[in-house]
Scaffold this motif. Structure first.
Motif, PDB file in Angstrom:
ATOM      1  N   SER A  88       0.732  -1.167   0.032  1.00 50.75           N
ATOM      2  CA  SER A  88      -0.112   0.044   0.017  1.00 50.75           C
ATOM      3  C   SER A  88       0.967   1.230  -0.102  1.00 50.75           C
ATOM      4  N   SER A  89       2.004   1.255   0.497  1.00 54.82           N
ATOM      5  CA  SER A  89       3.031   2.249   0.584  1.00 54.82           C
ATOM      6  C   SER A  89       3.439   2.507  -0.808  1.00 54.82           C
ATOM      7  N   LEU A  90       3.610   1.556  -1.677  1.00 58.18           N
ATOM      8  CA  LEU A  90       3.967   1.829  -3.162  1.00 58.18           C
ATOM      9  C   LEU A  90       2.796   2.432  -3.839  1.00 58.18           C
ATOM     10  N   LEU A  91       1.364   2.041  -3.450  1.00 52.18           N
ATOM     11  CA  LEU A  91       0.333   2.392  -4.088  1.00 52.18           C
ATOM     12  C   LEU A  91       0.270   4.174  -3.617  1.00 52.18           C
ATOM     13  N   ASN A  92       0.674   4.374  -2.315  1.00 53.00           N
ATOM     14  CA  ASN A  92       0.577   5.770  -1.905  1.00 53.00           C
ATOM     15  C   ASN A  92       1.521   6.436  -3.024  1.00 53.00           C
ATOM     16  N   ALA A  93       2.517   5.948  -3.293  1.00 50.45           N
ATOM     17  CA  ALA A  93       3.494   6.520  -4.026  1.00 50.45           C
ATOM     18  C   ALA A  93       2.966   6.963  -5.410  1.00 50.45           C
ATOM     19  N   VAL A  94       2.161   5.819  -5.777  1.00 47.91           N
ATOM     20  CA  VAL A  94       1.744   5.933  -7.323  1.00 47.91           C
ATOM     21  C   VAL A  94       0.947   7.154  -7.300  1.00 47.91           C
ATOM     22  N   TYR A  95       0.138   7.706  -6.339  1.00 42.58           N
ATOM     23  CA  TYR A  95      -0.749   8.777  -6.659  1.00 42.58           C
ATOM     24  C   TYR A  95      -0.178  10.037  -5.901  1.00 42.58           C
ATOM     25  N   PHE A  96       0.925  10.085  -5.178  1.00 41.57           N
ATOM     26  CA  PHE A  96       1.233  11.344  -4.576  1.00 41.57           C
ATOM     27  C   PHE A  96       2.521  11.928  -5.458  1.00 41.57           C
ATOM     28  N   PHE A  97       3.392  10.773  -5.903  1.00 40.46           N
ATOM     29  CA  PHE A  97       4.776  11.254  -6.471  1.00 40.46           C
ATOM     30  C   PHE A  97       4.353  12.060  -7.785  1.00 40.46           C
ATOM     31  N   PRO A  98       3.619  11.685  -8.548  1.00 40.67           N
ATOM     32  CA  PRO A  98       3.132  12.447  -9.977  1.00 40.67           C
ATOM     33  C   PRO A  98       3.041  13.604  -9.626  1.00 40.67           C
ATOM     34  N   ILE A  99       2.253  14.317  -8.714  1.00 38.90           N
ATOM     35  CA  ILE A  99       2.008  15.418  -8.085  1.00 38.90           C
ATOM     36  C   ILE A  99       3.156  16.256  -7.959  1.00 38.90           C
ATOM     37  N   VAL A 122       6.402  15.300  -8.710  1.00 41.41           N
ATOM     38  CA  VAL A 122       7.241  15.442  -9.839  1.00 41.41           C
ATOM     39  C   VAL A 122       6.816  16.309 -10.860  1.00 41.41           C
ATOM     40  N   ARG A 123       5.689  16.604 -11.351  1.00 40.41           N
ATOM     41  CA  ARG A 123       4.776  17.395 -12.196  1.00 40.41           C
ATOM     42  C   ARG A 123       4.942  18.905 -11.872  1.00 40.41           C
ATOM     43  N   ALA A 124       4.923  19.044 -10.488  1.00 37.12           N
ATOM     44  CA  ALA A 124       5.067  20.412  -9.904  1.00 37.12           C
ATOM     45  C   ALA A 124       6.358  21.040 -10.314  1.00 37.12           C
ATOM     46  N   PHE A 125       7.373  20.003 -10.072  1.00 33.39           N
ATOM     47  CA  PHE A 125       8.518  20.616  -9.897  1.00 33.39           C
ATOM     48  C   PHE A 125       9.550  20.387 -11.159  1.00 33.39           C
ATOM     49  N   PHE A 126       9.176  19.433 -11.887  1.00 28.19           N
ATOM     50  CA  PHE A 126       9.735  18.950 -13.322  1.00 28.19           C
ATOM     51  C   PHE A 126       8.813  18.955 -14.294  1.00 28.19           C
ATOM     52  N   GLY A 127       7.743  19.254 -14.430  1.00 29.73           N
ATOM     53  CA  GLY A 127       6.790  18.981 -15.346  1.00 29.73           C
ATOM     54  C   GLY A 127       6.493  20.175 -16.137  1.00 29.73           C
ATOM     55  N   HIS A 128       7.474  21.258 -16.082  1.00 30.85           N
ATOM     56  CA  HIS A 128       7.231  22.483 -16.712  1.00 30.85           C
ATOM     57  C   HIS A 128       8.530  22.909 -17.362  1.00 30.85           C
ATOM     58  N   LYS A 129       8.316  23.201 -18.834  1.00 29.97           N
ATOM     59  CA  LYS A 129       9.493  23.438 -19.517  1.00 29.97           C
ATOM     60  C   LYS A 129      10.268  24.898 -19.086  1.00 29.97           C
ATOM     61  N   GLU A 130       9.291  25.941 -18.969  1.00 26.20           N
ATOM     62  CA  GLU A 130       9.889  27.088 -18.532  1.00 26.20           C
ATOM     63  C   GLU A 130      10.146  27.328 -17.221  1.00 26.20           C
ATOM     64  N   LYS A 131      11.446  26.981 -16.739  1.00 26.68           N
ATOM     65  CA  LYS A 131      11.738  27.216 -15.490  1.00 26.68           C
ATOM     66  C   LYS A 131      12.161  28.655 -14.801  1.00 26.68           C
ATOM     67  N   GLN A 132      10.928  29.316 -14.891  1.00 19.52           N
ATOM     68  CA  GLN A 132      11.127  30.690 -14.427  1.00 19.52           C
ATOM     69  C   GLN A 132      10.210  30.734 -13.225  1.00 19.52           C
ATOM     70  N   MET A 133      11.188  31.229 -12.099  1.00 16.93           N
ATOM     71  CA  MET A 133      10.479  31.583 -10.880  1.00 16.93           C
ATOM     72  C   MET A 133       9.668  32.723 -10.683  1.00 16.93           C
ATOM     73  N   THR A 134       8.322  32.308 -10.469  1.00 16.14           N
ATOM     74  CA  THR A 134       7.435  33.517 -10.175  1.00 16.14           C
ATOM     75  C   THR A 134       6.790  33.202  -8.617  1.00 16.14           C
ATOM     76  N   TRP A 135       7.386  33.737  -7.621  1.00 15.80           N
ATOM     77  CA  TRP A 135       6.791  33.382  -6.242  1.00 15.80           C
ATOM     78  C   TRP A 135       5.631  34.127  -6.017  1.00 15.80           C
TER      79      TRP A 135
END
Lengths: 145, 491
Positions: B424-435, B437-450
Motif C-alpha cells: 500500500s505504501s507503493l500505491l501511495n507513491a503512485v498517486y502522490f509522487f506524480p503531483i 514530480v509534475r509540480a517541480f519538473f513537469g514544466h519547460k519554463e523554469k521561471q521562478m515567480t513566487w
C-alpha cells in the motif's frame, strides 16, 4: 392561516401553556420533567402563536435578537454554574451542600433548579429559532439582520 | 484531581455559545478570537499532559458522584495523546482559516457562525476521547456529528449541501446503531460506565451471548460509519472534498480518528482484549481495513481533483489505524495510535497546501499543477514533505507509525500484513509522487515567480511540515506516550 376561531383559541390557551411550561421547568428537581420538557412546552406556546397569527406577529412578541441572546445565555449560565463547583474546590458541577434543603420542597436541591431553568431557556429559544427558520423558508437574509 | 480537561471542554462550549453574541458587533475580530481560544485550549491540554506526566493517570467525577452511578471521565494517556493532537491541530487550522475563510464563505456573519460550529466540534472531540461512560461517548458523538455536518454545509453551494446531507443521513444511521448497541449492553449488564461494564461483561456474555455480540457488531458498524471504515466510507470523499479547506483539514485530520478511538476504547476497555480476541471481530476488522487500505489508494489514483484525491487517501489511512488496533498486539496498537497523530499532521498539511494552491490560483485539477513548484515553492515544498511522509519514506513521521504497524503484524504472527503495508505504501507513491514530480519538473519554463501567500497560511504549513520531519527523526517522546496509551488498552 388567519382564522378567528384559531386565533381566539390560541389566545385563551397561551397563558395556560406557558404556566404549565414554567411549572415543569421549576419542578424539574422534584417531579418528572425538567428543563428540556418544560422548555419544549414553553416553545410550543410561541410556535402556536406564530403559526396562528403569522411569523411577523411572532417576531414582535419574541424577536429573533432576544431568542438568540436567550439561546446563548442558557448554555453560558449552565457552564458558569458548573464552574462554581470548581471555584469551591470540588469537581465540575458539584452541588452546594448548604442549599440542598429538604427533599420534595420546591426550594431545595441546590443548583439543580437553576440548571433546569438554564436548560429551559436554551431549549425554548432554540426550538423557537428553529421554527422561525422553517416558517420563513429561507426568505430571511442573514446579512441584513 | 485536576480540572484542566473539563475546563477544556467548558472553554470550547462557552466560546461556541458566546461567539454568536460577540459576533453581532460587525467589527468583532472573530478569527483572532478563535485563534486565541484555541491557543488557550492548547495550553490547557499541555498543562494537563504535564500534570499526568507528573502524578499519573486519574479519573474525574463531575458533580462529585462516584462511578458507576456518577459520570466518569478518564484522563489516561490515550486522552492526553488525543487532547494534544486535537488542540495542536485546531490552533494551526484556525490560524490558517483567518486568511482562507473570507474567500470560502464570503463576508458577513457566516464567519462567526463557522467558528462557533468549529468550537462545538472541538468540544465534542475533546469530550469523546475522555468520556469513560458509553452514554457520554454517544452524546459527544452526536454533538460532533451535527457540528461536522454543518461545517460541510456552511458553504452555500449545491455540492456542499448534498455532501453534507449524505454525511448527515449516514452518520445519523451510525448514531442510531451505537445507541441501540448501548441499550443492548445496558440491558444485560446494568451499567453504562465502561469500567463497571468490563467486570460485568464476561458473566453477561455467558448468559446472553447474542446481546453482547450484536452490540459489538452495532458498535463496529455504527462507529465504523462515522470513522469511514472501508465499505462504510461512501460519504467521506464528497464531504471532505467539498468542505471549506479548514474544515477538510479538521474533518480528515481529527474527526474520523476520534470515532476510531471511541470504538477502540469500547472494544478494549469495555469488552476487554481477552473477550474481544475470542470473538472473530478482529479478523473482520482486519479484512475491512486491508480492503480499505487498497481500495482507498486505488480510488485515489483515479481522481483528478486534488482535494478529492486527498479525501480518498484518508479512507486508506484510516485503514492503517484500524489495522493496528485489530492486530491486538502491543506494537500494532502503538502503531495505530501513532498513526492517528502522524496522519493528522500530514493530512492537514496536505489539505492546507492544496487549499493554498486553490486560494492563490483556483486550480483544483491535478493535471494543471505542472510547474506549480516554480509559482508556489513554499507550498509545494510543504506538500512534498506531506506526500513523502504519506508514502512512509524513512525520516518522515509516516514511516514511524508504519514501522510499528509492521512490527505489530509480526508479533501477531500475521506476516501477510507486513506485505499489505509495503504494497500500500507503493500505491501511495503512485498517486502522490506524480503531483510532486509534475509540480517541480513537469514544466519547460523554469521561471521562478513566487506567488506570496498571507503569513497566516504559510506559518501553519511550515509548522506542520517541521513537525512531520522532526517527528520522523526524533520520534522518542511521541512513541513513549503511545506506548503508555496502548498499555492501558491491553490490560
Amino acid at each position: 392561516m388567519q382564522s378567528v376561531v384559531l386565533q381566539t383559541v390560541i389566545k385563551l390557551l397561551l397563558p395556560f401553556i406557558q404556566v404549565y411550561g414554567l411549572y415543569i421547568i421549576f419542578h424539574g428537581h422534584i417531579s418528572p420533567g425538567g428543563g428540556f420538557a418544560g422548555g419544549a412546552v414553553m416553545a410550543a406556546s410561541f410556535v402556536l402563536f406564530a403559526m396562528s397569527y403569522g411569523v411577523g406577529e411572532g417576531f414582535k412578541r419574541l424577536p429573533r435578537l432576544i431568542a438568540q441572546w436567550l439561546e446563548s445565555l442558557g448554555g453560558l449560565i449552565y457552564i458558569a454554574l458548573g464552574l462554581t463547583g470548581i471555584l469551591r474546590g470540588a469537581a465540575f458541577l458539584t452541588n452546594v451542600p448548604e442549599w440542598l434543603g429538604q427533599a420534595g420542597q420546591l426550594f431545595s436541591a441546590g443548583l439543580i433548579p437553576l440548571l433546569t431553568t438554564a436548560i429551559g431557556l436554551k431549549v425554548c429559544s432554540t426550538i423557537v429559532t428553529l421554527l422561525y427558520h422553517l416558517l420563513e423558508e429561507g426568505h430571511y437574509d442573514s446579512q441584513t439582520d | 484531581m485536576n480540572h484542566l480537561p473539563v475546563l477544556l471542554v467548558a472553554l470550547y462550549l462557552a466560546a461556541a455559545l458566546g461567539l454568536p453574541l460577540l459576533g453581532r458587533n460587525k467589527k468583532f475580530p472573530a478569527g483572532l478570537f478563535a485563534v486565541g481560544v484555541a491557543g488557550c485550549g492548547l495550553i490547557l491540554a499541555a498543562a494537563s499532559a504535564w500534570h499526568v506526566a507528573g502524578t499519573g493517570t486519574y479519573s474525574y467525577f463531575p458533580g462529585g458522584h462516584q462511578a458507576p452511578l456518577g459520570i466518569e471521565i478518564t484522563i489516561d494517556w490515550v486522552t492526553v495523546f488525543l487532547h494534544l493532537t486535537i488542540n495542536l491541530l485546531a490552533v494551526l487550522v484556525l490560524i490558517y482559516s483567518t486568511a482562507d475563510l473570507s474567500r470560502e464563505l464570503g463576508g458577513g456573519r457566516a464567519k462567526t457562525w463557522y467558528y462557533s460550529l468549529f468550537f462545538l466540534l472541538l468540544a465534542a472531540l475533546n469530550g469523546i476521547v475522555m468520556a469513560f461512560d458509553l452514554f457520554n461517548i454517544f452524546v459527544f458523538t452526536e454533538i460532533g456529528t451535527i457540528a461536522a455536518c454543518a461545517l460541510v454545509a456552511i458553504r452555500p453551494k449545491r455540492l456542499c449541501v448534498e455532501a453534507a446531507f449524505k454525511y448527515l443521513v449516514l452518520s445519523a444511521l451510525g448514531s442510531g446503531m451505537v445507541l441501540l448497541g448501548i441499550g443492548l449492553l445496558y440491558m444485560v449488564t446494568g451499567y453504562l460506565n465502561i469500567g463497571a461494564m468490563a467486570q460485568a461483561l464476561p458473566k453477561a456474555f455467558a448468559m446472553y451471548p447474542w446481546n453482547v455480540l450484536v452490540a459489538l457488531s452495532l458498535f463496529v458498524i455504527g462507529l465504523g460509519t462515522k470513522a469511514a471504515l472501508f465499505p462504510l466510507h461512501v460519504w467521506l470523499p464528497d464531504a471532505h472534498s467539498s468542505a471549506p479547506t479548514p474544515s477538510s483539514a479538521a474533518l480528515s485530520g481529527l474527526v474520523i480518528k476520534v470515532y476510531a478511538v471511541a470504538m477502540a476504547r469500547i472494544i478494549f476497555q469495555a469488552y476487554g482484549a481477552e473477550l474481544f480476541s475470542r470473538i472473530p471481530v478482529p479478523d473482520v476488522i482486519l479484512v475491512f481495513s486491508t480492503a480499505g487500505i487498497f481500495a482507498g489508494s486505488v480510488l485515489a489514483i483515479g481522481q483528478t481533483d486534488i482535494k478529492r484525491m486527498l479525501a480518498y487517501s484518508s479512507v486508506a489511512q484510516i485503514g492503517y489505524i484500524f489495522l493496528g488496533f485489530a492486530l491486538v498486539t502491543m506494537n500494532g496498537i502503538v502503531g495505530g495510535i501513532l498513526h492517528i497523530f502522524c496522519h493528522a499532521v500530514m493530512k492537514s498539511l496536505l489539505f492546507l497546501a492544496a487549499g493554498a494552491i486553490i486560494f492563490k490560483t483556483g486550480i483544483r485539477k491535478i493535471e494543471d499543477l505542472a510547474g506549480m513548484g516554480y509559482r508556489m515553492p513554499l507550498t509545494m515544498a510543504a506538500f512534498s514533505i506531506g506526500a513523502l511522509s504519506m508514502v512512509g519514506i524513512p525520516g518522515f513521521s509516516g514511516f514511524i507509525s508504519k514501522y510499528y504497524l509492521a512490527f505489530g503484524a509480526l508479533a501477531a504472527d500475521r506476516p501477510v500484513y507486513v506485505a499489505v503495508i509495503l504494497l500500500s505504501s507503493l500505491l501511495n507513491a503512485v498517486y502522490f509522487f506524480p503531483i510532486v514530480v509534475r509540480a517541480f519538473f513537469g514544466h519547460k519554463e523554469k521561471q521562478m515567480t513566487w506567488d506570496r501567500l498571507p503569513w497566516a497560511m504559510t506559518v501553519p504549513m511550515v509548522v506542520l511540515a517541521a513537525l512531520t520531519v522532526i517527528l520522523g527523526i526524533l520520534p522518542g517522546g511521541l512513541v513513549r506516550i503511545a506506548e503508555l496509551a496502548a498499555g492501558a488498552w491491553l490490560n
